[in-house]
Write a protein that holds these residues in place. Sequence first.
Motif, mmCIF file in Angstrom:
data_model
loop_
_atom_site.group_PDB
_atom_site.id
_atom_site.type_symbol
_atom_site.label_atom_id
_atom_site.label_comp_id
_atom_site.label_asym_id
_atom_site.label_seq_id
_atom_site.Cartn_x
_atom_site.Cartn_y
_atom_site.Cartn_z
ATOM 1 N N LEU A 130 0.826 -1.202 0.000
ATOM 2 C CA LEU A 130 0.000 0.000 0.000
ATOM 3 C C LEU A 130 0.861 1.253 0.000
ATOM 4 C CD1 LEU A 130 -2.942 0.875 0.022
ATOM 5 C CD2 LEU A 130 -2.869 0.903 2.520
ATOM 6 N N SER B 221 2.221 1.813 -3.464
ATOM 7 C CA SER B 221 1.095 2.228 -4.314
ATOM 8 C C SER B 221 0.774 3.697 -4.094
ATOM 9 C CB SER B 221 -0.138 1.366 -4.014
ATOM 10 O OG SER B 221 0.097 0.012 -4.312
ATOM 11 N N PHE B 222 0.791 4.115 -2.822
ATOM 12 C CA PHE B 222 0.534 5.527 -2.528
ATOM 13 C C PHE B 222 1.596 6.406 -3.180
ATOM 14 C CE2 PHE B 222 0.704 9.489 -0.319
ATOM 15 C CZ PHE B 222 -0.606 9.774 0.033
ATOM 16 N N VAL C 49 0.965 6.660 -6.921
ATOM 17 C CA VAL C 49 -0.198 7.506 -7.210
ATOM 18 C C VAL C 49 0.136 8.973 -6.952
ATOM 19 C CG1 VAL C 49 -2.561 8.046 -6.500
ATOM 20 C CG2 VAL C 49 -1.862 5.672 -6.810
ATOM 21 N N GLY D 25 -5.218 4.414 2.400
ATOM 22 C CA GLY D 25 -6.101 4.051 1.296
ATOM 23 C C GLY D 25 -6.986 5.209 0.868
ATOM 24 N N ALA D 26 -7.510 5.964 1.844
ATOM 25 C CA ALA D 26 -8.361 7.102 1.520
ATOM 26 C C ALA D 26 -7.565 8.172 0.778
ATOM 27 C CB ALA D 26 -8.959 7.684 2.803
ATOM 28 N N MET E 73 -4.908 7.738 -1.047
ATOM 29 C CA MET E 73 -4.597 7.240 -2.382
ATOM 30 C C MET E 73 -5.811 7.350 -3.303
ATOM 31 S SD MET E 73 -2.746 3.654 -3.388
ATOM 32 C CE MET E 73 -4.133 2.625 -2.910
ATOM 33 N N ALA E 74 -6.992 7.064 -2.769
ATOM 34 C CA ALA E 74 -8.207 7.160 -3.577
ATOM 35 C C ALA E 74 -8.452 8.591 -4.039
ATOM 36 C CB ALA E 74 -9.401 6.642 -2.776
ATOM 37 N N VAL E 75 -8.230 9.555 -3.138
ATOM 38 C CA VAL E 75 -8.418 10.969 -3.505
ATOM 39 C C VAL E 75 -7.453 11.372 -4.605
ATOM 40 C CG1 VAL E 75 -8.204 13.341 -2.663
ATOM 41 C CG2 VAL E 75 -9.352 11.628 -1.263
ATOM 42 N N MET F 291 -5.977 9.430 -6.784
ATOM 43 C CA MET F 291 -6.310 8.703 -8.016
ATOM 44 C C MET F 291 -7.450 9.379 -8.764
ATOM 45 S SD MET F 291 -5.969 4.687 -6.898
ATOM 46 C CE MET F 291 -6.564 4.118 -8.495
ATOM 47 N N LEU F 292 -8.476 9.771 -8.013
ATOM 48 C CA LEU F 292 -9.613 10.436 -8.647
ATOM 49 C C LEU F 292 -9.193 11.780 -9.237
ATOM 50 C CD1 LEU F 292 -12.512 9.727 -6.113
ATOM 51 C CD2 LEU F 292 -12.290 8.849 -8.442
ATOM 52 N N TYR G 23 -7.216 11.161 -12.371
ATOM 53 C CA TYR G 23 -8.075 10.690 -13.464
ATOM 54 C C TYR G 23 -8.767 11.856 -14.159
ATOM 55 C CZ TYR G 23 -12.156 8.689 -15.748
ATOM 56 O OH TYR G 23 -13.131 8.376 -16.658
#
Length: 377
Positions: free
Chosen positions: A266, A269-270, A273, A355-356, A358-360, A362-363, A366
Amino acid sequence: MFRHILKYGLLSLLRTREIVFWTLIFPFALTTFMYLAFSNLFEATEQFHVIPVAVVKQQEDQIFERMIQMVSAEGEDQILAVSELDRESAEQKLQEGEVKGIVYVGEEVSIEVAESGMDQTMLQMIFEQFVQYKKTISDVAQIDPGRILPAVEALTSQTEYVEEKKSSEGNQDNVINYFYAVLAMVCLFASFAGCDRILKIQANVSDLGQRRNMIPVHKMKSIAAEFLACEIVQYAIVLLLLIYMRVVLKLKLGDNVPQILLLLLLGTSFGIVLGIFVGSLPRLGEGMKIGILVSVGLAFSALSDLMISGIKDEIEHTAPILNDLNPAALITDSFYALNIFETNGRFLGNMAYLGAGMAVLMLASYFMVRRSRYVSL
């Protein structure tokens, strides 16, 4: 086409000398230098060991001899390693560092040391206690000589009122935090690979990006392939560093191997990203983007105890939200939680924050890449 992009993404990353240096060579070198500098610091300053001391007898003192026998008896409770010497031999051993102090037994007990330190402070405390014992026994002798023996036994006996219980089997060496921080830094340095790959698909940055925008492949498929290429390379590098720390340097980083592997996965991955996010920022040149990643990565690492131990703990007591927003602090704290605590609550909480975040990113990446349009190629 996905496998084709993945293959050449891997080859490109392995051939990029800057990425290989900052994510592979530099962390290994830093880890080695830190190990040489700090490996024995904890044992030298925080773990107790038997103190060698020389005793020079100028006259007999039965009370002192009783106390010396008690603190120098071999076993778990031994405090001193006593050598009875003449004055000249004792002073020579003190100057050579073979003993930490000299105790002169005469009408009064005195101590001589050559330097200050924890051992010398311990000696001072022991013999201050001895002076108190001797005064108490002298007072008892004046009041009732028949009660001297019971008084000596009461003073020299060790009654334990507290039961010792270990709170953790983990490594509580404060120095190990530096090595947690190195692993966190390597995870964040994966951002260089992520930034490099996202720049390669932007037509306004490189010739390769212009050619790749001409092929009939969805941009998100290209990004996914590049992300996977970065993850394979960076995860392999951080695992090599972990093996080097555990097997070669024999650092005690914790025994929860599955959780550690998940944490590093993780973490890398962070980092990737983060690199993709910065690489996707519009109106910034490649040099500016790399500068941002270097600055952010070093700042996050510094705040997670890479340079000075204790910064992260101070932030936790004054502005804990900064640690929650700092991926390097989350990674180092996760290592600490796995090593010290028996439950995974704190570890899972840190993983949720990572994880949160990384999600922000990534979005946001994108939407920035998705909206990119070029007047001409």
